[in-house]
Design a protein around this motif. Structure first.
Motif, PDB file in Angstrom:
ATOM      1  N   VAL A 284      43.640  40.250  48.022  1.00  0.00           N
ATOM      2  CA  VAL A 284      43.638  39.762  46.644  1.00  0.00           C
ATOM      3  C   VAL A 284      44.296  38.399  46.603  1.00  0.00           C
ATOM      4  O   VAL A 284      45.144  38.080  47.451  1.00  0.00           O
ATOM      5  CB  VAL A 284      44.377  40.766  45.719  1.00  0.00           C
ATOM      6  N   GLN A 285      43.912  37.594  45.637  1.00  0.00           N
ATOM      7  CA  GLN A 285      44.502  36.267  45.499  1.00  0.00           C
ATOM      8  C   GLN A 285      45.840  36.326  44.770  1.00  0.00           C
ATOM      9  O   GLN A 285      46.143  37.280  44.054  1.00  0.00           O
ATOM     10  CB  GLN A 285      43.541  35.350  44.748  1.00  0.00           C
TER      11      GLN A 285
ATOM     12  N   GLY B  76      46.838  38.153  41.412  1.00  0.00           N
ATOM     13  CA  GLY B  76      45.892  39.228  41.172  1.00  0.00           C
ATOM     14  C   GLY B  76      46.548  40.599  41.095  1.00  0.00           C
ATOM     15  O   GLY B  76      47.787  40.722  41.141  1.00  0.00           O
TER      16      GLY B  76
END
Length: 117
Positions: free
Chosen positions: A12-13, A16
């Protein structure tokens, strides 16, 4: 014996969210607490959050306000909602439970969470 199976990890970034799930099976009738720990490369395993059958929760200071643990002890399942994720949250997340019947703690195999910057 109690077996734990985790799911929900991934990539996930920064900023996020991810939701981890853990289901216990086996001799689950005497489970008292369920929770999550994590271990980053080169570091010791550390507490993330726990919840007991009374609903009492405990969080590591670094997670407060970002992570939410919840549990359904009727289904022997625990969840970890992780928001506002940071690269320093990157680790293998392990589900944990303690059974007062056996007097033992049990660990899942872990699920990788990677947060990119």
């Amino acid at each position: 014996q109690v077996q734990l199976v985790e799911s929900g990890g991934g990539l996930v970034q920064f900023g996020g969210s991810l939701r981890l799930s853990c289901a216990a099976s086996g001799r689950t009738f005497s489970i008292y607490v369920m929770g999550w720990y994590r271990q980053a490369p080169g570091k010791e395993r550390e507490l993330v959050a726990t919840i007991n059958v009374s609903g009492t929760v405990n969080y590591a200071d670094s997670n407060k306000g970002r992570f939410t643990i919840s549990g359904d002890f009727a289904k022997n399942t625990v969840y970890l909602q992780m928001n506002s994720l940071k690269p320093e949250d990157t680790a293998v997340y392990f589900c944990y439970t303690y059974s007062y019947g056996s007097g033992k703690g049990y660990w899942g195999q872990g699920t990788q969470v990677t947060v990119s910057s």
